[in-house]
Design an enzyme around this catalytic site. Structure first.
Site, PDB file in Angstrom:
ATOM      1  N   HIS A 451       0.803  -1.218   0.000  1.00 46.36           N
ATOM      2  CA  HIS A 451       0.000   0.000   0.000  1.00 46.36           C
ATOM      3  C   HIS A 451       0.840   1.274   0.000  1.00 46.36           C
ATOM      4  O   HIS A 451       0.456   2.281  -0.600  1.00 46.36           O
ATOM      5  CB  HIS A 451      -0.977  -0.045   1.173  1.00 46.36           C
ATOM      6  N   ARG A 558     -19.526  17.947  -8.440  1.00 40.63           N
ATOM      7  CA  ARG A 558     -20.400  17.312  -7.442  1.00 40.63           C
ATOM      8  C   ARG A 558     -20.395  18.206  -6.204  1.00 40.63           C
ATOM      9  O   ARG A 558     -19.447  18.170  -5.419  1.00 40.63           O
ATOM     10  CB  ARG A 558     -19.880  15.915  -7.088  1.00 40.63           C
ATOM     11  N   ARG A 594     -23.447  20.975 -10.655  1.00 37.96           N
ATOM     12  CA  ARG A 594     -24.658  20.173 -10.430  1.00 37.96           C
ATOM     13  C   ARG A 594     -25.258  20.579  -9.100  1.00 37.96           C
ATOM     14  O   ARG A 594     -24.541  20.687  -8.099  1.00 37.96           O
ATOM     15  CB  ARG A 594     -24.313  18.685 -10.410  1.00 37.96           C
ATOM     16  N   GLU A 687     -30.097  10.233 -15.884  1.00 44.99           N
ATOM     17  CA  GLU A 687     -29.595   9.111 -15.085  1.00 44.99           C
ATOM     18  C   GLU A 687     -30.723   8.207 -14.598  1.00 44.99           C
ATOM     19  O   GLU A 687     -30.514   7.358 -13.749  1.00 44.99           O
ATOM     20  CB  GLU A 687     -28.702   9.593 -13.935  1.00 44.99           C
ATOM     21  N   ASN A 710     -23.594   6.092 -14.068  1.00 49.03           N
ATOM     22  CA  ASN A 710     -23.550   5.320 -12.816  1.00 49.03           C
ATOM     23  C   ASN A 710     -24.975   5.025 -12.344  1.00 49.03           C
ATOM     24  O   ASN A 710     -25.349   3.871 -12.085  1.00 49.03           O
ATOM     25  CB  ASN A 710     -22.805   6.087 -11.720  1.00 49.03           C
ATOM     26  N   ASP A 711     -25.778   6.092 -12.247  1.00 44.52           N
ATOM     27  CA  ASP A 711     -27.147   5.865 -11.798  1.00 44.52           C
ATOM     28  C   ASP A 711     -28.001   5.237 -12.897  1.00 44.52           C
ATOM     29  O   ASP A 711     -28.871   4.412 -12.608  1.00 44.52           O
ATOM     30  CB  ASP A 711     -27.773   7.176 -11.309  1.00 44.52           C
ATOM     31  N   ARG A 721     -26.030   0.477  -6.729  1.00 43.85           N
ATOM     32  CA  ARG A 721     -24.634   0.774  -7.059  1.00 43.85           C
ATOM     33  C   ARG A 721     -23.703   0.545  -5.883  1.00 43.85           C
ATOM     34  O   ARG A 721     -22.488   0.550  -6.037  1.00 43.85           O
ATOM     35  CB  ARG A 721     -24.489   2.196  -7.624  1.00 43.85           C
ATOM     36  N   CYS A 758     -21.210  12.078 -18.131  1.00 47.28           N
ATOM     37  CA  CYS A 758     -20.342  12.402 -17.001  1.00 47.28           C
ATOM     38  C   CYS A 758     -20.271  11.251 -15.998  1.00 47.28           C
ATOM     39  O   CYS A 758     -19.633  11.372 -14.970  1.00 47.28           O
ATOM     40  CB  CYS A 758     -20.790  13.678 -16.316  1.00 47.28           C
TER      41      CYS A 758
HETATM   42  C1  PEP Z   1     -23.893   9.258 -12.382  1.00 46.82           C
HETATM   43  O1  PEP Z   1     -24.879   8.821 -11.771  1.00 46.82           O
HETATM   44  O2  PEP Z   1     -23.395   8.688 -13.377  1.00 46.82           O
HETATM   45  C2  PEP Z   1     -23.256  10.499 -11.947  1.00 46.82           C
HETATM   46  C3  PEP Z   1     -22.298  11.063 -12.652  1.00 46.82           C
HETATM   47  O3  PEP Z   1     -23.660  11.016 -10.748  1.00 46.82           O
HETATM   48  P1  PEP Z   1     -23.142  10.450  -9.329  1.00 46.82           P
HETATM   49  O4  PEP Z   1     -22.129   9.381  -9.604  1.00 46.82           O
HETATM   50  O5  PEP Z   1     -22.587  11.617  -8.599  1.00 46.82           O
HETATM   51  O6  PEP Z   1     -24.416   9.932  -8.730  1.00 46.82           O
HETATM   52 MG    MG Z   2     -25.863  10.086 -10.330  1.00 42.09          MG
END
Ligand code: PEP
Ligand code: MG
Length: 825
Positions: A451, A558, A594, A687, A710-711, A721, A758
């Site tokens: 590490h 963010r 955002r 998202e 991601n969402d 997630r 994003c």
């Molecule tokens: C996403 O959901 O892809 C995103 C960029 O927002 P966050 O990861 O901050 O929820």
């Molecule tokens: Mg998101």
């Protein structure tokens, strides 16, 4: 011995122990019970008993109940660090108390402002009792029944031990065996089960919840693991475990391991003054040597009583756990999380507890426990596991330092710019050296994936390891040249060697600068299509690294970074200053801010959400902002006044239909009017599947759209997630996700709105041609990926991207899409 009913010790919100934000309590390592988030400051006895211990800092008390159970009441999390401020113990050890007798007076307001949480575990610390919770997820008044504590009669205990043992065998899939992260995943997967689960391999056996125990099994891909479980939910626990193991435990790769020297380099002849090691972090350093000598911390063998030593160990563990929760960087964050898991490893704690029960001091017991675990990791002979010994040693030292009264072992006094020589380097030591600004590091032992090495690579500090004991012969002040790229340290460089090294250093840095320079020109595809390469940011420091890496703007700020981990929301002035600092760091580049996206996995303590079974499907993102308009208004005003209008864009998270955007638009117009400012673009994140499918309707009112993969992946594939067990299946290249991005592309194009991405998929150069082919013209990535992403996009041609996207849309699995993309590299 009979059952005893516990009454609420104070008014507050009753909840499961799992909701306490401290793994020692949440994972039941300290015992079974319940937690209460208090609404008043007098903690009373939940039943009659004798006071066992009262923490010197007044934040915790134990009671011995008539049926032999030991009840621990621990006010809040990390409250020991307050050293008694805000607490007044009202009873002494040995006092007999009745139900309702006041035990501790807490100044709730002052304590709440300083600690992570006031959630107060009320738990049974010894074994042999069944705790039946009577109040959960509701308000309780003092005296309300909250839990029954029933001694397990002998027969029940025997039945539990004999239990019906269920067995199952699985094969360990490809990967690196049960190293730290997979082991931690197994522990996490068993969180909700009560069964005792053990895993056997190579004739060794370990508690499945013990990270170090599993690592010490020394397993490799293809090994057969024999799992046994005893307890009421044994079958379910084994099924969950088998499913997790069979679907793959690796997730992300364990370490960004720096490559070891190429074979050609290993044969490069050395001069008499040169020593060769293994490259852990690239770069070159020229400077004088500083030798790091570790000082042993004296430890008393005998303890001052079991209770006192246990309390001391618990306090030291929780103090260090809090420290590990404040990482300095993303690389440090992952490593500190691994350390936290090791700190509360049940087998490690059991070893320490048993030594304390035999009369040893907390320090002695902890040292014995960590060294025993280190010995078993060493015995596996597996290089990856042996490298984790340094982590255990780090935890050993840091806990011993706390027990001896030092918060941290004395910081090294290495001068800035020196080359540090050490036998081995503990991760925490590296963080101290990084702060000082040392030029490079060479260690006699250690490994390239230890590490400390990962931290050095992330911080850009050249480092070589495993040089051998000869490197320790260097003396303080000696001049040395460390060429980590070639994994060589020159211990007695003459003037000519130093001059050569300086020239080489200058050449390499100009090569790097040239590479970086092409990262600073605006990005276009081979056929001239302009693609914006932006960065995702969370702070001004991120913005500086993004600019240095060639970011053309910020595609996602963010703003949660300002709102989380604190007790009150930032006011308009604080927010304005933070946004302005980020805008300044970006110089004249555009900044997409955002609006607040808290809720679900990002909770702010001062925005208490009503309990929701599925918070990710509840009041989060724009829904929360619209439910708390004063919060949204403050944020919009701060953005408008903090970020210069020509570069300012505002983006709304978690939208599902145009009406939400229109409500934000209305408030934004009002703020702009009040402040006398010009209109700034307002966009949405795509998202949710709903937003992707409604993109055309949303695009009527949105100035731009940006896909949060991601969402979008979470909501499309119905995979939380945060789920470790399903992480490997949460693939943003799933055809369903790709088709939704295509729908967003069509919707955006219908109204001529730009579409960005994003989410994490934007940082993957593999996905770039597909996203471009789907109509994406802006990629917002993590700063470190920007040069590679630009290089990739520059090599692409739009017509090819469109053909590729069309083919991808006809495929039926993530594997096929991945294979198609891999062919284009
Ligand atoms: C996403 O959901 O892809 C995103 C960029 O927002 P966050 O990861 O901050 O929820
Ligand atoms: Mg998101």
């Amino acid at each position: 011995m009979s059952a005893i009913r516990l009454a609420a010790p104070w008014a507050g919100w009753a909840m499961p122990l799992a909701d306490v934000p401290d793994p020692a309590f949440a994972q039941g390592m300290m015992g079974e019970g319940i937690a209460i988030d208090p609404l008043e400051g007098t903690l009373r006895a939940p039943c009659a008993g004798v006071v066992g211990t009262v923490a010197a800092t007044g934040h915790a008390v134990t009671l011995l109940l008539e049926n032999g159970a030991e009840l621990l009441l621990h006010v809040g999390v990390d409250t020991v660090a307050l050293q008694g401020k805000g607490f007044r113990a009202l009873v002494e050890r040995g006092a007999s108390v009745d139900q309702g007798t006041p035990l501790i007076e807490v100044d709730l307001a002052s304590v709440a402002a300083k600690v992570k949480s006031l959630r107060t575990p009320v738990l049974i610390a010894n074994s042999g009792y069944r705790c039946t919770v009577l109040a959960c997820d509701r308000l309780v008044e003092p005296g309300d029944p909250i839990m029954d504590v029933t001694p397990l009669d002998l027969a029940t205990q025997e039945r539990l031990h004999e239990g019906e043992e269920i067995m199952r065998a699985v094969e360990l899939p490809p990967g690196h065996g049960l190293h730290a992260r997979p082991a931690a995943r197994i522990g996490a997967a068993l969180k909700g089960y009560g069964a005792q689960v053990r895993i056997e391999a190579h004739g060794r056996s370990a508690d499945a919840r013990s990270t170090t125990g599993l690592m010490a099994l020394g397993t490799r891909a293809g090994d057969r693991l024999h799992m046994t479980a005893v307890g009421a939910d044994a079958a379910a626990a084994l099924a969950a475990l088998a499913a997790l193991i069979e679907t793959g435990l690796e997730g992300e790769t364990e370490t960004p391991a720096a490559p070891v020297p190429a074979a050609t380099l290993a044969h490069e002849p050395l001069s008499a003054n040169q020593l060769r090691g293994v490259r852990a972090a690239p770069g070159m350093a020229i400077g004088s040597v500083f030798k790091l000598v570790s000082q042993a911390i004296a430890v008393e063998r005998d303890g001052r009583g079991t209770d006192r030593e246990m309390a001391a160990l618990t306090a030291a563990l929780s103090n260090l756990s809090a420290e590990l929760g404040r990482p300095a960087s993303t690389a440090a964050e992952e490593i500190m999380a691994a350390h936290r898991a090791m700190l509360y490893d049940p087998e490690l704690l059991a070893l320490a507890r048993s030594a304390i029960a035999k009369g040893r001091s907390a320090g002695w017991a902890w040292r014995e426990a960590t060294r025993a675990r280190a010995g078993s990791l060493q015995a596996t002979g597996d290089a990856r596991l042996v490298e984790r010994v340094a982590d255990l040693r780090d935890l050993e030292q840091r806990i011993l330092a706390r027990l001896s009264g030092d918060i941290e072992p004395g910081a090294p006094s290495a001068p800035a710019g020196s080359i540090v020589i050490a036998d081995d380097l503990l991760p925490s030591r590296f963080l101290e050296l990084q702060k000082i600004g040392v030029a490079g590091i060479a260690t006699a032992r250690g490994g390239a994936t230890a590490h400390a090495a990962i931290l050095a690579a992330a911080a850009g500090v050249p480092m070589i390891v495993a040089v051998g004991p000869a490197v320790l012969e260097l003396a303080n002040g000696d001049m040395a040249v460390l060429d980590a790229d070639r994994a060589i340290i020159d211990c007695k460089p003459d003037k000519a060697a130093i001059a050569d090294a300086r020239a080489l250093q200058a050449r390499r840095s100009s090569d790097r600068a040239a590479a970086l320079e092409s990262a600073h020109t605006l990005c276009r595809t081979r056929d001239g299509e302009r693609i914006e390469i932006f960065a995702n940011l969370g702070s001004a420091a991120d913005a500086r690294s993004a600019v240095a890496a060639g970011a053309e703007g910020c595609g996602l700020l963010r703003t949660e970074f300002l709102f989380l981990d604190r007790q009150t929301a930032p006011d308009e002035a604080e927010q304005r200053a933070a946004y302005a600092a980020i805008a300044n760091a970006l110089e004249d580049r555009p900044l997409i801010v955002r609006t607040l996206d808290v809720g679900a996995d990002k909770q702010a303590p001062y925005l208490p959400a009503a309990f929701e079974d599925n918070p990710a499907l509840g009041l989060r993102g724009v829904r929360l902002s619209l439910a708390r308009p004063e919060l949204l208004k403050t944020q919009l005003r701060a953005i408008l006044t903090g970020v210069p209008a020509p570069r300012c864009r505002i983006m709304v998270p978690m939208v599902v239909d145009p009406s939400e955007l229109l409500r934000v638009r209305e408030m934004l117009d009002m703020c702009q009017h009040d402040l006398g400012l010009e209109r700034v673009p307002l966009g949405v994140m795509i998202e949710t599947p709903a937003a992707a499918l409604m993109a055309a309707e949303i695009a009527v009112h949105a100035d731009f759209l940006s896909v949060g993969t991601n969402d979008l992946t979470q909501y499309t594939l119905c995979i939380d997630r945060t789920s470790d067990a399903l992480a490997a299946r949460a693939d943003a290249l799933h055809p369903a996700v790709i088709r939704l991005i295509a729908a967003a592309g069509t919707g955006a194009a219908r109204h001529d709105r730009p579409l960005g991405v994003c989410g994490a998929l934007a940082s993957d150069p593999l996905a770039a041609p597909l996203l471009l082919g789907l109509g994406v013209t802006e990629l917002s990535a993590i700063p470190a990926m920007i040069p590679a992403l630009k290089a990739r996009v520059r090599a692409l041609e739009m017509a090819e991207c469109r053909t590729l996207a069309e083919r991808a849309l006809s495929l039926g699995s993530p594997a096929e899409i991945r294979a198609l993309l891999e062919k284009t590299i």
